[in-house]
Design a protein around this motif. Structure first.
Motif, short mmCIF file in Angstrom:
data_model
loop_
_atom_site.label_atom_id
_atom_site.label_comp_id
_atom_site.label_asym_id
_atom_site.label_seq_id
_atom_site.Cartn_x
_atom_site.Cartn_y
_atom_site.Cartn_z
N UNK A 20 -0.62 24.10 -18.56
CA UNK A 20 0.26 22.94 -18.45
C UNK A 20 1.63 23.37 -17.94
N UNK A 21 2.15 24.46 -18.45
CA UNK A 21 3.44 24.95 -18.00
C UNK A 21 3.46 25.27 -16.52
N UNK A 22 2.39 25.91 -16.05
CA UNK A 22 2.29 26.25 -14.63
C UNK A 22 2.25 24.99 -13.76
N UNK A 23 1.53 23.97 -14.23
CA UNK A 23 1.43 22.73 -13.49
C UNK A 23 2.79 22.03 -13.41
N UNK A 24 3.50 22.01 -14.52
CA UNK A 24 4.82 21.38 -14.54
C UNK A 24 5.81 22.13 -13.64
N UNK A 25 5.78 23.45 -13.70
CA UNK A 25 6.70 24.25 -12.89
C UNK A 25 6.42 24.03 -11.40
N UNK A 26 5.13 24.03 -11.03
CA UNK A 26 4.75 23.81 -9.64
C UNK A 26 5.20 22.43 -9.15
N UNK A 27 5.03 21.41 -10.00
CA UNK A 27 5.44 20.06 -9.62
C UNK A 27 6.95 19.96 -9.49
N UNK A 41 17.40 15.24 -16.42
CA UNK A 41 16.75 13.96 -16.07
C UNK A 41 15.72 13.56 -17.12
N UNK A 42 15.05 14.54 -17.72
CA UNK A 42 14.03 14.25 -18.73
C UNK A 42 14.61 14.09 -20.13
N UNK A 43 15.89 14.45 -20.29
CA UNK A 43 16.52 14.32 -21.60
C UNK A 43 16.09 15.37 -22.61
N UNK A 44 15.74 16.56 -22.11
CA UNK A 44 15.38 17.67 -23.00
C UNK A 44 16.26 18.87 -22.65
N UNK A 45 16.36 19.81 -23.56
CA UNK A 45 17.23 20.96 -23.31
C UNK A 45 16.63 21.88 -22.25
N UNK A 67 8.81 13.90 -18.27
CA UNK A 67 8.63 14.86 -17.19
C UNK A 67 7.71 14.31 -16.10
N UNK A 68 6.64 13.65 -16.52
CA UNK A 68 5.73 13.04 -15.54
C UNK A 68 6.45 11.98 -14.72
N UNK A 69 7.34 11.24 -15.38
CA UNK A 69 8.06 10.17 -14.69
C UNK A 69 8.96 10.74 -13.60
N UNK A 70 9.74 11.79 -13.93
CA UNK A 70 10.67 12.32 -12.93
C UNK A 70 9.95 13.14 -11.86
N UNK A 71 8.79 13.69 -12.20
CA UNK A 71 8.03 14.48 -11.24
C UNK A 71 7.06 13.62 -10.44
N UNK A 72 7.01 12.32 -10.79
CA UNK A 72 6.13 11.37 -10.12
C UNK A 72 4.68 11.85 -10.14
N UNK A 73 4.26 12.22 -11.33
CA UNK A 73 2.89 12.71 -11.55
C UNK A 73 2.19 11.84 -12.58
N UNK A 74 0.92 11.56 -12.34
CA UNK A 74 0.11 10.94 -13.38
C UNK A 74 -0.26 12.02 -14.38
N UNK A 75 -0.40 11.64 -15.65
CA UNK A 75 -0.67 12.63 -16.68
C UNK A 75 -1.93 13.45 -16.40
N UNK A 76 -2.98 12.77 -15.93
CA UNK A 76 -4.25 13.49 -15.72
C UNK A 76 -4.14 14.55 -14.64
N UNK A 77 -3.16 14.43 -13.73
CA UNK A 77 -2.99 15.42 -12.68
C UNK A 77 -2.54 16.76 -13.24
#
Length: 197
Positions: A20-27, A41-45, A67-77
């Motif tokens: 999951x971390x790799x996917x988020x970083x790549x996005x 933008x995500x409101x986290x530290x 994070x999905x919202x700002x990265x414009x990703x659907x959760x399943x992706x």
């Protein structure tokens, strides 16, 4: 006598923290966002996002949604590395899962991501596992039934304790959170509309 139809091979994809971390970083990099920009933008530290991307920490449901919202990703992706063909039947050994790691929660999807208006999941909670310490909101409605164990659901500040066979309904726009308050594993059949993962 004809042989019974064979059961398809398991095609579940479990999203562990590192994947999951790799996917988020790549996005994030794909969107041209710095770690600092994305965290603000995500409101986290920044430190929390850094740990999530390195697979050292599991994100809360709220953080993952933001994070999905700002990265414009659907959760399943984020937890699927191959497309799912649309279909009416999801075999038990074909379910995809989202594993929230140290939060002690796994969500197994019982409908395809092509089912945009309705989503059904089996939520599996380890003792004290759940959505985290902060309630979250989103559009839609939710309902479900506890099929094993004992859980606590807090909706709009009201605490509800549910056991096996108890069911629930609430509007998703109300702040909500839940956790396993029993000594063993808890399982819930959970339905949301529209689909949010």
């Amino acid at each position: 006598m004809k042989n019974p139809p064979s059961i398809p091979h398991r095609s579940e994809v479990v999203c562990e923290d590192s994947f999951l971390g790799q996917q988020l970083r790549s996005a994030r990099i794909g969107k041209g966002l710095s770690l600092k920009d994305a965290s603000e933008m995500a409101g986290i530290s920044l430190g929390q996002l850094s740990q999530i991307e390195r697979g050292l920490s599991s994100p809360s449901v709220r953080a993952l949604r933001e994070l999905c919202k700002i990265l414009e990703k659907e959760m399943h992706e984020l937890f699927s590395d191959s497309p799912v063909e649309p279909g009416r039947i999801i075999r038990v050994n074909e379910r995809k899962s989202l594993n929230f790691g140290d939060r002690g929660m796994v969500k197994q999807f019982m409908t395809s991501e092509q089912s945009s208006n309705l989503q059904m999941m089996e939520v599996i909670l380890q003792p004290d596992g759940g959505t985290g310490a902060e309630p979250y909101t989103h559009q839609g409605e939710e309902c479900g039934v506890v099929i094993q164990g004992r859980i606590e659901i807090v909706v709009d500040g009201e605490q509800h304790l549910l056991g096996e066979g108890d069911s629930f309904y609430f509007k998703s726009t109300l702040p909500h959170m839940f956790r396993n308050v029993g000594y063993g594993k808890a399982k819930i059949i959970w339905v949301t509309t529209p689909a949010v993962w």
